[in-house]
Design a protein around this motif. Structure first.
Motif, PDB file in Angstrom:
ATOM      1  N   SER A  95       0.867  -1.192   0.119  1.00 33.26           N
ATOM      2  CA  SER A  95      -0.146  -0.049  -0.069  1.00 33.26           C
ATOM      3  C   SER A  95       1.080   1.130  -0.055  1.00 33.26           C
ATOM      4  CB  SER A  95      -1.002   0.017   1.113  1.00 33.26           C
ATOM      5  OG  SER A  95      -2.051  -0.887   1.095  1.00 33.26           O
ATOM      6  N   LYS A  96       1.991   1.143  -0.673  1.00 39.30           N
ATOM      7  CA  LYS A  96       3.004   2.292  -0.789  1.00 39.30           C
ATOM      8  C   LYS A  96       3.340   2.880   0.501  1.00 39.30           C
ATOM      9  CE  LYS A  96       1.304   3.871  -5.380  1.00 39.30           C
ATOM     10  NZ  LYS A  96       0.998   4.899  -6.305  1.00 39.30           N
ATOM     11  N   GLY A  97       3.547   1.716   1.430  1.00 35.87           N
ATOM     12  CA  GLY A  97       3.751   2.209   2.827  1.00 35.87           C
ATOM     13  C   GLY A  97       3.028   2.898   3.679  1.00 35.87           C
ATOM     14  N   MET A  98       1.969   3.095   3.189  1.00 38.05           N
ATOM     15  CA  MET A  98       0.758   3.900   3.751  1.00 38.05           C
ATOM     16  C   MET A  98      -0.233   2.785   4.874  1.00 38.05           C
ATOM     17  SD  MET A  98       0.973   6.986   2.815  1.00 38.05           S
ATOM     18  CE  MET A  98      -0.458   7.888   2.658  1.00 38.05           C
ATOM     19  N   GLN A 314       2.604  12.306  -1.373  1.00 36.66           N
ATOM     20  CA  GLN A 314       1.796  10.952  -1.427  1.00 36.66           C
ATOM     21  C   GLN A 314       0.778  10.968  -0.291  1.00 36.66           C
ATOM     22  OE1 GLN A 314       3.650   7.014  -2.146  1.00 36.66           O
ATOM     23  NE2 GLN A 314       2.878   6.467  -0.199  1.00 36.66           N
ATOM     24  N   LEU A 315       1.159  11.631   0.778  1.00 38.45           N
ATOM     25  CA  LEU A 315      -0.012  11.770   1.848  1.00 38.45           C
ATOM     26  C   LEU A 315      -1.316  12.345   1.278  1.00 38.45           C
ATOM     27  CD1 LEU A 315       2.081  13.245   4.739  1.00 38.45           C
ATOM     28  CD2 LEU A 315       0.817  11.244   4.829  1.00 38.45           C
ATOM     29  N   PHE A 316      -1.111  13.436   0.248  1.00 35.71           N
ATOM     30  CA  PHE A 316      -2.327  13.840  -0.172  1.00 35.71           C
ATOM     31  C   PHE A 316      -3.023  13.368  -1.435  1.00 35.71           C
ATOM     32  CE2 PHE A 316       0.279  17.773   1.430  1.00 35.71           C
ATOM     33  CZ  PHE A 316      -0.675  18.021   2.498  1.00 35.71           C
ATOM     34  N   ASP A 317      -1.815  12.670  -2.229  1.00 29.82           N
ATOM     35  CA  ASP A 317      -2.308  12.118  -3.615  1.00 29.82           C
ATOM     36  C   ASP A 317      -3.203  10.730  -3.321  1.00 29.82           C
ATOM     37  OD1 ASP A 317      -1.031  13.900  -5.060  1.00 29.82           O
ATOM     38  OD2 ASP A 317       0.915  12.604  -5.135  1.00 29.82           O
ATOM     39  N   MET A 318      -2.842  10.146  -2.244  1.00 30.08           N
ATOM     40  CA  MET A 318      -3.570   8.930  -1.921  1.00 30.08           C
ATOM     41  C   MET A 318      -4.685   9.045  -0.800  1.00 30.08           C
ATOM     42  SD  MET A 318      -0.663   6.064  -1.229  1.00 30.08           S
ATOM     43  CE  MET A 318      -1.891   4.670  -1.046  1.00 30.08           C
ATOM     44  N   VAL A 319      -5.157  10.400  -0.722  1.00 32.07           N
ATOM     45  CA  VAL A 319      -6.582  10.734   0.053  1.00 32.07           C
ATOM     46  C   VAL A 319      -7.448  11.672  -0.719  1.00 32.07           C
ATOM     47  CG1 VAL A 319      -7.327  12.098   1.949  1.00 32.07           C
ATOM     48  CG2 VAL A 319      -5.162  10.747   2.317  1.00 32.07           C
ATOM     49  N   TYR A 320      -6.940  12.464  -1.496  1.00 31.96           N
ATOM     50  CA  TYR A 320      -7.636  13.241  -2.413  1.00 31.96           C
ATOM     51  C   TYR A 320      -7.737  12.997  -3.598  1.00 31.96           C
ATOM     52  CZ  TYR A 320      -7.273  16.031   2.045  1.00 31.96           C
ATOM     53  OH  TYR A 320      -7.273  16.509   3.400  1.00 31.96           O
ATOM     54  N   GLU A 321      -8.862  12.661  -4.184  1.00 36.88           N
ATOM     55  CA  GLU A 321      -8.815  12.520  -5.728  1.00 36.88           C
ATOM     56  C   GLU A 321      -8.977  13.701  -6.441  1.00 36.88           C
ATOM     57  OE1 GLU A 321      -9.587  10.241  -9.279  1.00 36.88           O
ATOM     58  OE2 GLU A 321      -9.144   9.486  -7.000  1.00 36.88           O
ATOM     59  N   GLN A 322      -9.446  14.941  -6.203  1.00 36.67           N
ATOM     60  CA  GLN A 322      -9.448  16.208  -6.818  1.00 36.67           C
ATOM     61  C   GLN A 322      -7.944  16.624  -6.725  1.00 36.67           C
ATOM     62  OE1 GLN A 322     -12.592  18.619  -5.435  1.00 36.67           O
ATOM     63  NE2 GLN A 322     -11.530  20.667  -6.338  1.00 36.67           N
ATOM     64  N   ASP A 324      -6.443  19.494  -7.486  1.00 39.42           N
ATOM     65  CA  ASP A 324      -6.435  21.113  -6.773  1.00 39.42           C
ATOM     66  C   ASP A 324      -7.331  21.188  -5.755  1.00 39.42           C
ATOM     67  OD1 ASP A 324      -8.997  20.720  -8.131  1.00 39.42           O
ATOM     68  OD2 ASP A 324      -8.941  22.940  -9.081  1.00 39.42           O
ATOM     69  N   TYR A 325      -7.323  20.303  -4.682  1.00 38.16           N
ATOM     70  CA  TYR A 325      -7.879  20.092  -3.532  1.00 38.16           C
ATOM     71  C   TYR A 325      -7.826  21.337  -2.613  1.00 38.16           C
ATOM     72  CZ  TYR A 325     -10.671  18.084   0.296  1.00 38.16           C
ATOM     73  OH  TYR A 325     -11.601  18.262   1.121  1.00 38.16           O
ATOM     74  N   PRO A 326      -9.037  22.044  -2.720  1.00 42.03           N
ATOM     75  CA  PRO A 326      -8.927  23.779  -2.217  1.00 42.03           C
ATOM     76  C   PRO A 326      -8.590  23.940  -0.909  1.00 42.03           C
ATOM     77  CG  PRO A 326     -11.242  22.996  -2.223  1.00 42.03           C
ATOM     78  CD  PRO A 326     -10.361  21.912  -2.776  1.00 42.03           C
ATOM     79  N   PHE A 327      -8.432  22.821   0.066  1.00 45.24           N
ATOM     80  CA  PHE A 327      -7.932  23.127   1.461  1.00 45.24           C
ATOM     81  C   PHE A 327      -6.697  22.671   1.883  1.00 45.24           C
ATOM     82  CE2 PHE A 327     -12.748  22.158   1.066  1.00 45.24           C
ATOM     83  CZ  PHE A 327     -13.311  23.388   1.763  1.00 45.24           C
ATOM     84  N   ILE A 328      -5.986  22.335   0.941  1.00 44.32           N
ATOM     85  CA  ILE A 328      -4.676  22.258   1.143  1.00 44.32           C
ATOM     86  C   ILE A 328      -3.877  23.616   1.179  1.00 44.32           C
ATOM     87  CG2 ILE A 328      -2.533  21.096   0.432  1.00 44.32           C
ATOM     88  CD1 ILE A 328      -4.243  18.951  -0.835  1.00 44.32           C
ATOM     89  N   LYS A 329      -3.243  23.729   2.278  1.00 40.71           N
ATOM     90  CA  LYS A 329      -2.362  25.134   2.441  1.00 40.71           C
ATOM     91  C   LYS A 329      -1.091  24.811   2.694  1.00 40.71           C
ATOM     92  CE  LYS A 329      -6.258  27.539   4.360  1.00 40.71           C
ATOM     93  NZ  LYS A 329      -6.531  28.397   3.108  1.00 40.71           N
ATOM     94  N   SER A 330      -0.190  25.421   1.743  1.00 37.38           N
ATOM     95  CA  SER A 330       1.212  25.444   1.867  1.00 37.38           C
ATOM     96  C   SER A 330       1.759  26.332   3.090  1.00 37.38           C
ATOM     97  CB  SER A 330       1.850  25.749   0.691  1.00 37.38           C
ATOM     98  OG  SER A 330       1.469  26.839   0.168  1.00 37.38           O
ATOM     99  N   LYS A 331       2.861  25.947   3.639  1.00 37.03           N
ATOM    100  CA  LYS A 331       3.496  27.011   4.579  1.00 37.03           C
ATOM    101  C   LYS A 331       3.951  28.118   3.941  1.00 37.03           C
ATOM    102  CE  LYS A 331       4.406  23.349   8.101  1.00 37.03           C
ATOM    103  NZ  LYS A 331       5.321  22.747   8.971  1.00 37.03           N
TER     104      LYS A 331
END
Length: 331
Positions: A95-98, A314-322, A324-331
């Motif tokens: 599972s790609k280490g997840m 990968q944390l995001f890629d394997m959770v969010y299908e969309q 350009d997920y709008p709630f991901i914020k970069s520091k």
């Protein structure tokens, strides 16, 4: 069921020895903190898997189990290197280490987990079987769980539906004597767990879970019943685990003498004795199998050690299908 031959015993010995040594290696690297989290080992229960696999048609039948789940996918055909890499949390894992130790998964080989919620896989196993019946597939699902999970309410709801709909599922409770640290005698007013099936008029029986021959015979009968459209079976595999519930288990609830007594009926030793008695393999051939197993486990460890960890994205890629997920914020 396929005939149990000389080759069967040799394969059983090779496979069960590999599973045992694979788990032993995981215990060793866990102490080194190369594998983290929980770790539940299958040592002692190998005959249940070996016998069940002999009765199954691995081209179509499915399996789902609890979190003591490292060697089952290997038996179903998954690459053991990928399983060990998953335990290491590496990207080359199943599972790609997840998923880690408690959530091994191999859809390609029809192994559907690895479930950390106690008894959570019981209704899911019935669901897999429902899907096969709905689609008209001639497949059977083996749904395995521990004696602790047998006390979950979802078991009763699932048993009721499985019998009503005559689902092609075999419920297997691997009764190793203890739910974590609580003995079977303390969890209910009865110790014959298989009798739970009687309340639903479900075919049910106890099985010697330390003997792969007995397991294969019982599972084969249940599989044939399911393929004929006669519905589920409930089997209680009376087995034993030689290690603790998990690596953090101090095992204060049982004595060393009890463990040693059960080692006298070690499934690997039983099969090896039959091989020796019938001269199915020479001493040199047996030694060659041991060396082969040791080498294979070393290769799994090397593969896991040298594999990279997943990239952070990968944390995001394997959770969010969309994407350009709008709630991901970069520091």
């Amino acid at each position: 069921m396929n005939k149990i031959t000389k080759e069967t015993y040799i394969n059983w010995y090779r496979d069960m020895l590999f599973w045992r040594k694979f788990e032993d290696k995981l215990a060793a690297v866990y102490i080194q903190q190369k594998v983290r989290g929980f770790l539940h080992l299958y040592n002692g229960q190998e005959a249940v898997l070996a016998g069940a696999l002999h009765a199954m048609d691995l081209s179509k039948d499915k399996m789902i189990t609890a979190y003591r789940n490292h060697v089952q996918p290997i038996g179903m055909g998954e690459d053991p290197k990928r399983v060990m890499a998953e335990l290491y949390g590496k990207v080359t894992g199943t599972s790609k280490g997840m998923g880690g130790s408690m959530h091994i998964f191999s859809k390609e080989h029809r192994f559907y987990g690895g479930h950390g919620i106690v008894g959570g896989q019981i209704p899911l196993g019935a669901g897999l079987a429902f899907g096969d019946k709905y689609k008209g597939n001639d497949a059977v699902t083996l749904c395995c769980f521990g004696d602790g999970a047998a006390r979950q309410g979802s078991l009763h709801e699932t048993f009721n539906m499985a019998m009503n709909w005559k689902l092609p599922v075999i419920f297997i409770v691997e009764n190793n004597g203890y739910a974590m640290g609580t003995s079977v005698e303390r969890t209910a007013n009865h110790t014959d767990i298989w009798k739970l099936g009687l309340g639903y008029e479900m075919p049910c029986a106890p099985v010697d879970g330390m003997n792969p021959i007995k397991v294969a015979e019982a599972v084969d009968e249940a599989i044939q019943r399911a393929r004929r459209g006669e519905g589920p079976t409930f089997l209680e595999m009376k087995t034993y685990r030689y290690r603790g519930h998990s690596m953090s288990d101090a095992q204060h609830y049982r004595t060393k003498d009890e463990v040693e007594e059960y080692r006298k009926i070690d499934p690997i030793s039983q099969v090896l004795e039959i091989i020796k008695e019938n001269e199915y393999a020479s001493a040199d051939e047996i030694e060659a199998i041991k060396k082969e197993v040791k080498q294979s486990v070393s290769e799994c460890e090397k593969f896991a050690e040298e594999s990279p960890y997943p990239e952070v994205n990968q944390l995001f890629d394997m959770v969010y299908e969309q994407e350009d997920y709008p709630f991901i914020k970069s520091k």
